[in-house]
Each structure stands twice: as structure tokens, then as C-alpha cells.
Design a protein around this motif. Structure first.
Motif, PDB file in Angstrom:
ATOM      1  N   GLU A  74     -10.103  -2.260   8.017  1.00  0.00           N
ATOM      2  CA  GLU A  74      -8.807  -2.184   8.690  1.00  0.00           C
ATOM      3  C   GLU A  74      -7.712  -1.782   7.709  1.00  0.00           C
ATOM      4  O   GLU A  74      -6.871  -0.933   8.004  1.00  0.00           O
ATOM      5  N   PHE A  75      -7.731  -2.398   6.516  1.00  0.00           N
ATOM      6  CA  PHE A  75      -6.752  -2.037   5.495  1.00  0.00           C
ATOM      7  C   PHE A  75      -6.880  -0.568   5.130  1.00  0.00           C
ATOM      8  O   PHE A  75      -5.875   0.143   5.007  1.00  0.00           O
ATOM      9  N   SER A  76      -8.099  -0.098   4.948  1.00  0.00           N
ATOM     10  CA  SER A  76      -8.341   1.298   4.591  1.00  0.00           C
ATOM     11  C   SER A  76      -7.782   2.244   5.653  1.00  0.00           C
ATOM     12  O   SER A  76      -7.142   3.256   5.330  1.00  0.00           O
ATOM     13  N   TYR A  77      -8.013   1.920   6.909  1.00  0.00           N
ATOM     14  CA  TYR A  77      -7.480   2.735   8.008  1.00  0.00           C
ATOM     15  C   TYR A  77      -5.949   2.745   7.983  1.00  0.00           C
ATOM     16  O   TYR A  77      -5.327   3.810   8.069  1.00  0.00           O
ATOM     17  N   LEU A  78      -5.340   1.564   7.844  1.00  0.00           N
ATOM     18  CA  LEU A  78      -3.879   1.472   7.818  1.00  0.00           C
ATOM     19  C   LEU A  78      -3.296   2.212   6.616  1.00  0.00           C
ATOM     20  O   LEU A  78      -2.278   2.901   6.721  1.00  0.00           O
ATOM     21  N   TYR A  79      -3.956   2.084   5.464  1.00  0.00           N
ATOM     22  CA  TYR A  79      -3.493   2.755   4.251  1.00  0.00           C
ATOM     23  C   TYR A  79      -3.546   4.277   4.425  1.00  0.00           C
ATOM     24  O   TYR A  79      -2.590   4.980   4.102  1.00  0.00           O
ATOM     25  N   SER A  80      -4.654   4.776   4.946  1.00  0.00           N
ATOM     26  CA  SER A  80      -4.797   6.224   5.150  1.00  0.00           C
ATOM     27  C   SER A  80      -3.754   6.747   6.124  1.00  0.00           C
ATOM     28  O   SER A  80      -3.155   7.803   5.899  1.00  0.00           O
ATOM     29  N   ASN A  81      -3.543   6.006   7.185  1.00  0.00           N
ATOM     30  CA  ASN A  81      -2.554   6.400   8.186  1.00  0.00           C
ATOM     31  C   ASN A  81      -1.144   6.402   7.589  1.00  0.00           C
ATOM     32  O   ASN A  81      -0.361   7.335   7.800  1.00  0.00           O
ATOM     33  N   LEU A  82      -0.813   5.361   6.836  1.00  0.00           N
ATOM     34  CA  LEU A  82       0.497   5.293   6.183  1.00  0.00           C
ATOM     35  C   LEU A  82       0.633   6.408   5.152  1.00  0.00           C
ATOM     36  O   LEU A  82       1.677   7.064   5.071  1.00  0.00           O
ATOM     37  N   ASN A  83      -0.414   6.651   4.401  1.00  0.00           N
ATOM     38  CA  ASN A  83      -0.409   7.712   3.392  1.00  0.00           C
ATOM     39  C   ASN A  83      -0.149   9.077   4.043  1.00  0.00           C
ATOM     40  O   ASN A  83       0.612   9.891   3.509  1.00  0.00           O
ATOM     41  N   ILE A 117       2.535  -0.937  -2.354  1.00  0.00           N
ATOM     42  CA  ILE A 117       1.764   0.015  -1.555  1.00  0.00           C
ATOM     43  C   ILE A 117       2.466   1.365  -1.514  1.00  0.00           C
ATOM     44  O   ILE A 117       1.845   2.410  -1.694  1.00  0.00           O
ATOM     45  N   MET A 118       3.774   1.363  -1.314  1.00  0.00           N
ATOM     46  CA  MET A 118       4.516   2.617  -1.244  1.00  0.00           C
ATOM     47  C   MET A 118       4.519   3.348  -2.588  1.00  0.00           C
ATOM     48  O   MET A 118       4.474   4.576  -2.618  1.00  0.00           O
ATOM     49  N   VAL A 119       4.551   2.618  -3.684  1.00  0.00           N
ATOM     50  CA  VAL A 119       4.463   3.253  -5.008  1.00  0.00           C
ATOM     51  C   VAL A 119       3.110   3.939  -5.156  1.00  0.00           C
ATOM     52  O   VAL A 119       3.030   5.087  -5.607  1.00  0.00           O
ATOM     53  N   TYR A 120       2.052   3.248  -4.776  1.00  0.00           N
ATOM     54  CA  TYR A 120       0.713   3.846  -4.857  1.00  0.00           C
ATOM     55  C   TYR A 120       0.615   5.096  -3.994  1.00  0.00           C
ATOM     56  O   TYR A 120      -0.007   6.085  -4.392  1.00  0.00           O
ATOM     57  N   ILE A 121       1.225   5.060  -2.836  1.00  0.00           N
ATOM     58  CA  ILE A 121       1.192   6.229  -1.953  1.00  0.00           C
ATOM     59  C   ILE A 121       2.023   7.369  -2.532  1.00  0.00           C
ATOM     60  O   ILE A 121       1.573   8.507  -2.592  1.00  0.00           O
ATOM     61  N   LYS A 122       3.234   7.077  -2.956  1.00  0.00           N
ATOM     62  CA  LYS A 122       4.133   8.127  -3.441  1.00  0.00           C
ATOM     63  C   LYS A 122       3.599   8.814  -4.698  1.00  0.00           C
ATOM     64  O   LYS A 122       3.826   9.998  -4.899  1.00  0.00           O
ATOM     65  N   TYR A 128       4.176   2.178   8.644  1.00  0.00           N
ATOM     66  CA  TYR A 128       4.652   1.191   7.680  1.00  0.00           C
ATOM     67  C   TYR A 128       4.687  -0.193   8.328  1.00  0.00           C
ATOM     68  O   TYR A 128       4.233  -1.174   7.754  1.00  0.00           O
ATOM     69  N   LYS A 129       5.203  -0.247   9.540  1.00  0.00           N
ATOM     70  CA  LYS A 129       5.315  -1.533  10.243  1.00  0.00           C
ATOM     71  C   LYS A 129       3.952  -2.122  10.572  1.00  0.00           C
ATOM     72  O   LYS A 129       3.763  -3.342  10.502  1.00  0.00           O
ATOM     73  N   LYS A 130       2.978  -1.283  10.902  1.00  0.00           N
ATOM     74  CA  LYS A 130       1.623  -1.785  11.170  1.00  0.00           C
ATOM     75  C   LYS A 130       1.007  -2.379   9.909  1.00  0.00           C
ATOM     76  O   LYS A 130       0.357  -3.422   9.953  1.00  0.00           O
ATOM     77  N   MET A 131       1.199  -1.704   8.769  1.00  0.00           N
ATOM     78  CA  MET A 131       0.689  -2.231   7.504  1.00  0.00           C
ATOM     79  C   MET A 131       1.380  -3.552   7.179  1.00  0.00           C
ATOM     80  O   MET A 131       0.738  -4.520   6.751  1.00  0.00           O
ATOM     81  N   ASP A 191       0.353   8.905  -5.411  1.00  0.00           N
ATOM     82  CA  ASP A 191      -1.019   9.299  -5.111  1.00  0.00           C
ATOM     83  C   ASP A 191      -2.007   8.650  -6.084  1.00  0.00           C
ATOM     84  O   ASP A 191      -2.873   9.309  -6.663  1.00  0.00           O
ATOM     85  N   LEU A 192      -1.885   7.328  -6.256  1.00  0.00           N
ATOM     86  CA  LEU A 192      -2.690   6.598  -7.227  1.00  0.00           C
ATOM     87  C   LEU A 192      -4.039   6.150  -6.687  1.00  0.00           C
ATOM     88  O   LEU A 192      -4.895   5.726  -7.446  1.00  0.00           O
ATOM     89  N   GLY A 193      -4.232   6.204  -5.409  1.00  0.00           N
ATOM     90  CA  GLY A 193      -5.533   5.865  -4.835  1.00  0.00           C
ATOM     91  C   GLY A 193      -5.650   4.422  -4.399  1.00  0.00           C
ATOM     92  O   GLY A 193      -5.054   3.517  -4.985  1.00  0.00           O
ATOM     93  N   MET A 194      -6.460   4.232  -3.376  1.00  0.00           N
ATOM     94  CA  MET A 194      -6.581   2.914  -2.765  1.00  0.00           C
ATOM     95  C   MET A 194      -7.381   1.926  -3.612  1.00  0.00           C
ATOM     96  O   MET A 194      -7.079   0.735  -3.615  1.00  0.00           O
ATOM     97  N   ARG A 195      -8.384   2.380  -4.335  1.00  0.00           N
ATOM     98  CA  ARG A 195      -9.209   1.463  -5.128  1.00  0.00           C
ATOM     99  C   ARG A 195      -8.356   0.696  -6.150  1.00  0.00           C
ATOM    100  O   ARG A 195      -8.467  -0.519  -6.278  1.00  0.00           O
TER     101      ARG A 195
END
Length: 102
Positions: free
Chosen positions: A88-97, A55-60, A32-35, A62-66
Motif C-alpha cells: 500500500e505504501f509503495s502504491y501511494l508513494y508511486s502515485n504521489l511521485n 517523503i517530499m524531499v525523497y520525491i523531489k 499527498y493527502k492519501k499518503m 528522486d532518491l528512491g523508495m528503498r
């Protein structure tokens, strides 16, 4: 829920529920802190909190990154400068997810 996501869901026991009721959970993990640092150079602190909440709503849910990328553009005017930033965003998002409670 099982039809809306490809993730397994954790089903807590009664003891788990009692524990979590007594102990506050801090979702500000290292991921979370890296994002948050990724966006901190672009946004004011007020907008940064709103972006992180989105971002956390999308993750919780499971709405998808696109959809999130489109929403970041429409709500906050965030457009990624090329493939490197998006990667970089995609990597951080996947890791946070992968390290977030759902």
C-alpha cells in the motif's frame, strides 16, 4: 539533472515564472493527502509533518523508495507490518511521485 533521473523536467517559460511568482502553489494534492492519511493513524501530528516533509524531499530529489523506507525506520521507527502495508505504501508513494513537482 538529466543524468540523475529518468524523469523529464518541465522548463517553464518567462510567463510561467511570472505566474508562479504571483500565485502560491499548494503541494497538498489528493495523492499527498492519501499518503498523509496512511501515516496519520501511526504518528502524532508533529511527527506526521516531519514524515511528510521527508517523503517530499525523497520525491523531489528522486532518491528512491528503498532509502526512504530505511530512513523512516531509523528516524521514526516506522516498520511496515507485512507485505500488504508495504504494498500500500509503495502504491501511494508511486502515485504521489507521479503527481508531484520536481
Amino acid at each position: 539533472m538529466s543524468s540523475s533521473s529518468h524523469h523529464d523536467y518541465y522548463q517553464p517559460t518567462k510567463a510561467d515564472i511570472n505566474y508562479f511568482a504571483k500565485h502560491e502553489f499548494d503541494e497538498r494534492t489528493a495523492q499527498y493527502k492519501k499518503m498523509k492519511r496512511f501515516f496519520s493513524k501511526l504518528l502524532s501530528s508533529k511527527k506526521l509533518l516531519a514524515v511528510m516533509d521527508m517523503i517530499m524531499v525523497y520525491i523531489k530529489f528522486d532518491l528512491g523508495m528503498r532509502g526512504l523506507v530505511e530512513e523512516l525506520d531509523s528516524q521514526f521507527g516506522i516498520v511496515f507490518d507485512g507485505a500488504k502495508d508495504l504494498e500500500e505504501f509503495s502504491y501511494l508513494y508511486s502515485n504521489l511521485n507521479n503527481h508531484s513537482r520536481k
